[in-house]
Design a protein around this motif. Structure first.
Motif, PDB file in Angstrom:
ATOM      1  N   UNK A 132      -9.277  -9.570   8.949  1.00 34.53           N
ATOM      2  CA  UNK A 132      -8.440  -9.417   7.735  1.00 34.53           C
ATOM      3  C   UNK A 132      -7.348  -8.901   7.904  1.00 34.53           C
ATOM      4  N   UNK A 133      -6.144  -9.125   7.456  1.00 36.98           N
ATOM      5  CA  UNK A 133      -4.983  -8.211   7.483  1.00 36.98           C
ATOM      6  C   UNK A 133      -4.947  -7.214   6.736  1.00 36.98           C
ATOM      7  N   UNK A 134      -5.646  -7.526   5.432  1.00 30.99           N
ATOM      8  CA  UNK A 134      -5.422  -6.234   4.450  1.00 30.99           C
ATOM      9  C   UNK A 134      -6.492  -5.162   4.882  1.00 30.99           C
ATOM     10  N   UNK A 135      -7.415  -5.550   5.642  1.00 25.83           N
ATOM     11  CA  UNK A 135      -8.458  -4.405   6.173  1.00 25.83           C
ATOM     12  C   UNK A 135      -7.402  -3.507   7.131  1.00 25.83           C
ATOM     13  N   UNK A 136      -6.840  -4.424   8.176  1.00 26.83           N
ATOM     14  CA  UNK A 136      -6.133  -3.713   9.137  1.00 26.83           C
ATOM     15  C   UNK A 136      -4.972  -2.809   8.533  1.00 26.83           C
ATOM     16  N   UNK A 137      -4.356  -3.287   7.417  1.00 22.65           N
ATOM     17  CA  UNK A 137      -3.322  -2.540   6.859  1.00 22.65           C
ATOM     18  C   UNK A 137      -4.109  -1.268   6.139  1.00 22.65           C
ATOM     19  N   UNK A 138      -5.185  -1.338   5.876  1.00 19.93           N
ATOM     20  CA  UNK A 138      -5.858  -0.212   5.259  1.00 19.93           C
ATOM     21  C   UNK A 138      -6.174   0.717   6.434  1.00 19.93           C
ATOM     22  N   UNK A 139      -6.480   0.348   7.676  1.00 14.10           N
ATOM     23  CA  UNK A 139      -6.893   1.361   8.709  1.00 14.10           C
ATOM     24  C   UNK A 139      -5.442   2.007   9.082  1.00 14.10           C
ATOM     25  N   UNK A 140      -4.436   1.216   9.095  1.00 20.15           N
ATOM     26  CA  UNK A 140      -3.126   1.657   9.729  1.00 20.15           C
ATOM     27  C   UNK A 140      -2.516   2.878   8.403  1.00 20.15           C
ATOM     28  N   UNK A 141      -2.921   2.472   7.523  1.00 16.51           N
ATOM     29  CA  UNK A 141      -2.254   3.232   6.075  1.00 16.51           C
ATOM     30  C   UNK A 141      -3.042   4.761   6.316  1.00 16.51           C
ATOM     31  N   UNK A 142      -4.358   4.711   6.674  1.00 16.70           N
ATOM     32  CA  UNK A 142      -5.381   5.863   6.649  1.00 16.70           C
ATOM     33  C   UNK A 142      -4.693   6.605   8.058  1.00 16.70           C
ATOM     34  N   UNK A 143      -4.714   6.054   9.021  1.00 12.75           N
ATOM     35  CA  UNK A 143      -4.138   6.468  10.261  1.00 12.75           C
ATOM     36  C   UNK A 143      -2.841   7.405  10.250  1.00 12.75           C
ATOM     37  N   UNK A 144      -2.050   6.782   9.242  1.00 12.45           N
ATOM     38  CA  UNK A 144      -0.546   7.186   8.893  1.00 12.45           C
ATOM     39  C   UNK A 144      -0.736   8.324   7.790  1.00 12.45           C
ATOM     40  N   UNK A 145      -1.794   8.458   6.707  1.00 14.40           N
ATOM     41  CA  UNK A 145      -1.934   9.538   6.060  1.00 14.40           C
ATOM     42  C   UNK A 145      -2.525  10.842   6.935  1.00 14.40           C
ATOM     43  N   UNK A 182      -2.032  11.120  10.272  1.00 18.91           N
ATOM     44  CA  UNK A 182      -1.161  11.753  11.340  1.00 18.91           C
ATOM     45  C   UNK A 182       0.036  12.699  10.541  1.00 18.91           C
ATOM     46  N   UNK A 183       0.541  12.099   9.438  1.00 23.26           N
ATOM     47  CA  UNK A 183       1.770  12.838   8.856  1.00 23.26           C
ATOM     48  C   UNK A 183       1.113  13.753   7.568  1.00 23.26           C
ATOM     49  N   UNK A 184       0.011  13.718   7.338  1.00 22.94           N
ATOM     50  CA  UNK A 184      -0.552  14.645   6.181  1.00 22.94           C
ATOM     51  C   UNK A 184       0.053  14.179   4.968  1.00 22.94           C
ATOM     52  N   UNK A 185       0.080  13.028   4.659  1.00 25.13           N
ATOM     53  CA  UNK A 185       0.626  12.479   3.393  1.00 25.13           C
ATOM     54  C   UNK A 185      -0.159  11.808   2.631  1.00 25.13           C
ATOM     55  N   UNK A 186      -0.129  11.670   1.406  1.00 25.38           N
ATOM     56  CA  UNK A 186      -1.236  10.832   0.504  1.00 25.38           C
ATOM     57  C   UNK A 186      -0.447   9.631  -0.138  1.00 25.38           C
ATOM     58  N   UNK A 187      -0.811   8.360   0.290  1.00 25.80           N
ATOM     59  CA  UNK A 187      -0.485   7.316  -0.147  1.00 25.80           C
ATOM     60  C   UNK A 187      -1.191   6.952  -1.596  1.00 25.80           C
ATOM     61  N   UNK A 188      -0.369   6.134  -2.320  1.00 25.18           N
ATOM     62  CA  UNK A 188      -0.943   5.592  -3.444  1.00 25.18           C
ATOM     63  C   UNK A 188      -1.903   4.373  -2.915  1.00 25.18           C
ATOM     64  N   UNK A 189      -3.235   4.485  -3.452  1.00 26.86           N
ATOM     65  CA  UNK A 189      -3.924   3.434  -3.552  1.00 26.86           C
ATOM     66  C   UNK A 189      -3.445   2.275  -4.466  1.00 26.86           C
ATOM     67  N   UNK A 190      -3.482   1.212  -3.613  1.00 28.72           N
ATOM     68  CA  UNK A 190      -2.942  -0.329  -4.370  1.00 28.72           C
ATOM     69  C   UNK A 190      -4.176  -1.346  -4.020  1.00 28.72           C
ATOM     70  N   UNK A 237       0.653  -1.244  -0.050  1.00 30.75           N
ATOM     71  CA  UNK A 237      -0.130  -0.012   0.102  1.00 30.75           C
ATOM     72  C   UNK A 237       0.701   1.170   0.086  1.00 30.75           C
ATOM     73  N   UNK A 238       1.959   1.314   0.710  1.00 30.14           N
ATOM     74  CA  UNK A 238       2.948   2.536   0.822  1.00 30.14           C
ATOM     75  C   UNK A 238       4.075   2.348   0.043  1.00 30.14           C
ATOM     76  N   UNK A 239       4.673   1.442  -0.385  1.00 32.44           N
ATOM     77  CA  UNK A 239       5.712   1.262  -1.085  1.00 32.44           C
ATOM     78  C   UNK A 239       7.153   1.186  -0.363  1.00 32.44           C
ATOM     79  N   UNK A 240       6.766   1.143   1.289  1.00 31.59           N
ATOM     80  CA  UNK A 240       7.687   1.177   2.398  1.00 31.59           C
ATOM     81  C   UNK A 240       8.168  -0.203   2.374  1.00 31.59           C
ATOM     82  N   UNK A 241       9.492  -0.394   2.614  1.00 30.36           N
ATOM     83  CA  UNK A 241      10.246  -1.613   3.096  1.00 30.36           C
ATOM     84  C   UNK A 241       9.811  -1.986   4.365  1.00 30.36           C
ATOM     85  N   UNK A 242       9.739  -3.344   4.492  1.00 30.13           N
ATOM     86  CA  UNK A 242       9.363  -3.880   5.734  1.00 30.13           C
ATOM     87  C   UNK A 242      10.731  -4.391   6.565  1.00 30.13           C
ATOM     88  N   UNK A 243      11.015  -4.083   7.786  1.00 31.95           N
ATOM     89  CA  UNK A 243      12.307  -4.521   8.458  1.00 31.95           C
ATOM     90  C   UNK A 243      11.732  -4.942   9.709  1.00 31.95           C
TER      91      UNK A 243
END
Length: 249
Positions: free
Chosen positions: A226-239, A241-249, A72-78
């Motif tokens: 659903x892990x996908x739904x949880x990821x979407x919730x987190x991505x929304x919260x991230x957007x 909090x930091x006022x950024x726009x993530x690409x919808x994937x 969803x974000x394009x960010x690497x996972x560590x």
């Protein structure tokens, strides 16, 4: 003799999809940093990046969520294996700090001094190595960190700190499936892992227990399965909090 979870191997990707192992990932990352040196001269930004820190118990589904978040974000996972490998490899840590210092001369020491004042746990060499590694990584790219208490190292204003929780029965069932063992054996191994997790946080971060105050968001995986739904919730919260726009994937 006390058992340890070392009896069971949990490589990165134990949740289903095979990921690059920690040593290979670290080697690839160093090569990427070497190529990035030219970018420094082109004005590449090496300031603190907004990051996502996921905290969880084994079997809560954090790595699956992280994988969806990465798409969803394009960010690497560590994950914790990568962090642990990098923090324990002194030569690798030296390379990390060298790259960091070349980009931001004196900044690492400045950050560690500030951390030492704010974070009382920053006392022993292992914790300092861990802090250097996580700090350098967070200045290289926006990153999704999974485990190892990274939310306690990085400045709160620069991260979205998320805890994933679920009941023990669900964790046992998931661990049994992942390791192809019966539920009784899975429960025994989970108890060992949880004890080690507690001891790690007690020794490294001087915490007897995790506090809800540490997190921006706590998600109960028993109710949003659903892990996908949880990821979407987190991505929304991230957007938000930091006022950024993530690409919808």
């Amino acid at each position: 003799m006390k058992k340890t979870s070392d009896e069971t191997v949990y490589p990165p990707g134990y949740y289903g999809r095979k990921m690059m192992n920690a040593a290979d990932w670290a080697g690839t990352q160093v090569r990427q940093w070497e190529r990035a040196q030219a970018e420094r001269k082109k004005g590449k930004d090496f300031s603190q990046k907004p990051c996502i820190c996921l905290s969880r118990g084994i079997g809560a589904g954090a790595l699956e969520v992280a994988e969806f978040l990465s798409k969803r974000t394009g960010y690497p996972v560590i994950d914790k294996e990568i962090i642990e490998h990098m923090a324990k490899d002194s030569s690798l840590t030296e390379k990390i700090i060298k790259f960091f210092d070349e980009r931001l001369p004196g900044k690492m020491n400045e950050l560690l001094v500030a951390l030492s004042i704010e974070k009382k746990f920053l006392a022993n060499d292992y914790v300092k190595q861990l802090a250097k590694t996580v700090t350098a990584l967070s200045h290289t790219d926006p990153t999704i960190f999974v485990g190892r208490g990274t939310h306690l190292i990085l400045p709160r204003h620069s991260i979205l700190s998320v805890q994933l929780v679920c009941n023990k029965k669900r964790r046992i069932e998931k661990l049994a499936i992942m390791l192809d063992i019966d539920k009784s054996e899975a429960e025994k191994r989970l108890n060992i892992i949880d004890e080690e997790h507690h001891e790690f946080f007690k020794a490294v971060y001087l915490r007897e227990k995790i506090s809800s105050d540490e997190f921006d968001l706590i998600i109960n995986m028993d109710h949003i399965k659903s892990e996908h739904q949880v990821a979407q919730i987190i991505a929304c919260a991230f957007e938000q909090k930091f006022q950024v726009h993530l690409k919808n994937k």
